[in-house]
Design a protein around this motif. Sequence first.
Motif, PDB file in Angstrom:
ATOM      1  N   LEU A 158       0.837  -1.201   0.000  1.00 25.31           N
ATOM      2  CA  LEU A 158       0.000   0.000   0.000  1.00 25.31           C
ATOM      3  C   LEU A 158       0.874   1.254   0.000  1.00 25.31           C
ATOM      4  CD1 LEU A 158      -2.887   0.975   0.033  1.00 25.31           C
ATOM      5  CD2 LEU A 158      -2.851   0.860   2.519  1.00 25.31           C
ATOM      6  N   THR A 159       1.951   1.213   0.783  1.00 23.58           N
ATOM      7  CA  THR A 159       2.886   2.342   0.810  1.00 23.58           C
ATOM      8  C   THR A 159       3.528   2.529  -0.554  1.00 23.58           C
ATOM      9  OG1 THR A 159       3.352   1.920   3.130  1.00 23.58           O
ATOM     10  CG2 THR A 159       4.940   3.256   1.942  1.00 23.58           C
ATOM     11  N   GLY A 160       3.975   1.437  -1.166  1.00 24.17           N
ATOM     12  CA  GLY A 160       4.587   1.523  -2.495  1.00 24.17           C
ATOM     13  C   GLY A 160       3.629   2.065  -3.536  1.00 24.17           C
ATOM     14  N   GLN A 161       2.371   1.645  -3.463  1.00 19.26           N
ATOM     15  CA  GLN A 161       1.370   2.125  -4.418  1.00 19.26           C
ATOM     16  C   GLN A 161       1.122   3.620  -4.231  1.00 19.26           C
ATOM     17  OE1 GLN A 161      -2.371   0.116  -4.007  1.00 19.26           O
ATOM     18  NE2 GLN A 161      -3.207   0.972  -5.893  1.00 19.26           N
ATOM     19  N   ASN A 162       1.028   4.089  -2.993  1.00 19.25           N
ATOM     20  CA  ASN A 162       0.804   5.515  -2.734  1.00 19.25           C
ATOM     21  C   ASN A 162       1.991   6.365  -3.179  1.00 19.25           C
ATOM     22  OD1 ASN A 162      -1.760   5.163  -1.689  1.00 19.25           O
ATOM     23  ND2 ASN A 162      -1.019   4.979   0.422  1.00 19.25           N
ATOM     24  N   ILE A 163       3.193   5.904  -2.883  1.00 23.30           N
ATOM     25  CA  ILE A 163       4.383   6.657  -3.298  1.00 23.30           C
ATOM     26  C   ILE A 163       4.486   6.694  -4.817  1.00 23.30           C
ATOM     27  CG2 ILE A 163       6.908   6.621  -3.289  1.00 23.30           C
ATOM     28  CD1 ILE A 163       6.749   5.700  -0.382  1.00 23.30           C
ATOM     29  N   HIS A 164       4.174   5.586  -5.476  1.00 21.33           N
ATOM     30  CA  HIS A 164       4.203   5.546  -6.933  1.00 21.33           C
ATOM     31  C   HIS A 164       3.173   6.518  -7.514  1.00 21.33           C
ATOM     32  CE1 HIS A 164       4.768   4.027 -10.946  1.00 21.33           C
ATOM     33  NE2 HIS A 164       3.460   3.781 -11.048  1.00 21.33           N
ATOM     34  N   GLY A 165       1.981   6.579  -6.934  1.00 20.16           N
ATOM     35  CA  GLY A 165       0.951   7.509  -7.426  1.00 20.16           C
ATOM     36  C   GLY A 165       1.359   8.957  -7.253  1.00 20.16           C
ATOM     37  N   MET A 166       1.945   9.287  -6.094  1.00 14.44           N
ATOM     38  CA  MET A 166       2.386  10.674  -5.872  1.00 14.44           C
ATOM     39  C   MET A 166       3.531  11.032  -6.811  1.00 14.44           C
ATOM     40  SD  MET A 166       2.101  11.314  -1.771  1.00 14.44           S
ATOM     41  CE  MET A 166       3.025   9.875  -1.272  1.00 14.44           C
ATOM     42  N   THR A 167       4.452  10.121  -7.012  1.00 16.67           N
ATOM     43  CA  THR A 167       5.574  10.371  -7.916  1.00 16.67           C
ATOM     44  C   THR A 167       5.088  10.579  -9.342  1.00 16.67           C
ATOM     45  OG1 THR A 167       6.944   8.975  -6.519  1.00 16.67           O
ATOM     46  CG2 THR A 167       7.796   9.480  -8.689  1.00 16.67           C
ATOM     47  N   ALA A 168       4.113   9.785  -9.767  1.00 12.73           N
ATOM     48  CA  ALA A 168       3.578   9.934 -11.122  1.00 12.73           C
ATOM     49  C   ALA A 168       2.905  11.291 -11.293  1.00 12.73           C
ATOM     50  CB  ALA A 168       2.598   8.800 -11.425  1.00 12.73           C
ATOM     51  N   GLY A 169       2.166  11.733 -10.267  1.00 13.89           N
ATOM     52  CA  GLY A 169       1.522  13.047 -10.338  1.00 13.89           C
ATOM     53  C   GLY A 169       2.524  14.181 -10.416  1.00 13.89           C
ATOM     54  N   LEU A 170       3.567  14.112  -9.599  1.00 12.63           N
ATOM     55  CA  LEU A 170       4.606  15.143  -9.642  1.00 12.63           C
ATOM     56  C   LEU A 170       5.358  15.122 -10.958  1.00 12.63           C
ATOM     57  CD1 LEU A 170       6.051  14.954  -6.023  1.00 12.63           C
ATOM     58  CD2 LEU A 170       4.736  16.813  -7.027  1.00 12.63           C
ATOM     59  N   TYR A 171       5.634  13.929 -11.464  1.00  6.45           N
ATOM     60  CA  TYR A 171       6.351  13.807 -12.729  1.00  6.45           C
ATOM     61  C   TYR A 171       5.537  14.431 -13.864  1.00  6.45           C
ATOM     62  CZ  TYR A 171       8.909  11.785 -16.622  1.00  6.45           C
ATOM     63  OH  TYR A 171       9.634  11.616 -17.769  1.00  6.45           O
ATOM     64  N   ALA A 172       4.212  14.221 -13.837  1.00  4.57           N
ATOM     65  CA  ALA A 172       3.355  14.810 -14.874  1.00  4.57           C
ATOM     66  C   ALA A 172       3.395  16.333 -14.815  1.00  4.57           C
ATOM     67  CB  ALA A 172       1.927  14.298 -14.718  1.00  4.57           C
ATOM     68  N   LYS A 173       3.410  16.897 -13.617  1.00  5.37           N
ATOM     69  CA  LYS A 173       3.480  18.353 -13.486  1.00  5.37           C
ATOM     70  C   LYS A 173       4.817  18.887 -13.968  1.00  5.37           C
ATOM     71  CE  LYS A 173       0.125  19.057  -9.864  1.00  5.37           C
ATOM     72  NZ  LYS A 173      -0.152  19.652  -8.580  1.00  5.37           N
ATOM     73  N   ILE A 174       5.894  18.166 -13.681  1.00  6.92           N
ATOM     74  CA  ILE A 174       7.225  18.599 -14.121  1.00  6.92           C
ATOM     75  C   ILE A 174       7.318  18.561 -15.641  1.00  6.92           C
ATOM     76  CG2 ILE A 174       9.666  17.960 -14.120  1.00  6.92           C
ATOM     77  CD1 ILE A 174       9.265  17.061 -11.202  1.00  6.92           C
ATOM     78  N   ILE A 175       6.781  17.515 -16.241  1.00 10.66           N
ATOM     79  CA  ILE A 175       6.786  17.408 -17.698  1.00 10.66           C
ATOM     80  C   ILE A 175       5.959  18.527 -18.309  1.00 10.66           C
ATOM     81  CG2 ILE A 175       6.022  15.968 -19.642  1.00 10.66           C
ATOM     82  CD1 ILE A 175       8.599  15.041 -18.291  1.00 10.66           C
ATOM     83  N   ARG A 176       4.805  18.812 -17.718  1.00  8.39           N
ATOM     84  CA  ARG A 176       3.943  19.877 -18.230  1.00  8.39           C
ATOM     85  C   ARG A 176       4.645  21.224 -18.144  1.00  8.39           C
ATOM     86  NH1 ARG A 176      -0.834  20.693 -14.847  1.00  8.39           N
ATOM     87  NH2 ARG A 176      -0.515  18.481 -14.565  1.00  8.39           N
TER      88      ARG A 176
END
Length: 185
Positions: A158-176
């Motif tokens: 569950l921790t890994g899934q949450n960290i992966h989701g937050m990282t993906a969201g931040l990565y999308a903002k950085i790319i944008r």
Amino acid sequence: MPQALAIRGFEAEQIGPAIIWSAVPLIPLAFIAALLLLRKFDPRLLLAIGLACTAFAASLNSQYSSTWAAENFYRTELLTGVGQAFAFIGLVGCIVLQAIFAGALAKPEWVLTFRLSFTPSVYLAAPQAAIYMGHFLAQREKLHSNLSGLHVSNGDWLTGQNIHGMTAGLYAKIIRLGNCGGSRG
């Protein structure tokens, strides 16, 4: 207050409507405070009532958690406004009475001397408040970061899934931001 609302995710055009409902009643409250002074109410008591209202609102705000919602902010916003109105009118009343009792109004040059006697405290109050609040917020951030870390276990799915989701969201903002010319390079 607008900065507090901006931190919580309000856009610029949402800040005005969010606080205008509490600003309108504050104008009559300022007149009520002035009328109390006119009726020989002690300005120190008015100042104390205002500071007590503001302190009570701050203590109510300290109870908020991550489940904070805009509806929680309305009563403390109004209570803070009441405190500000009463405290400001009381403070001005205290300053005027102190000037009268000190004899500062007898000659124009004495008024300047009286004004210079409390100028350093006016200029030092805001930086001191900013320093104390910065220290307090840094300590609270350390505490909450530590408490968050205590409840995270390594290897938990569950921790890994949450960290992966937050990282993906931040990565999308950085790319944008990178595609919009937000990065220098």
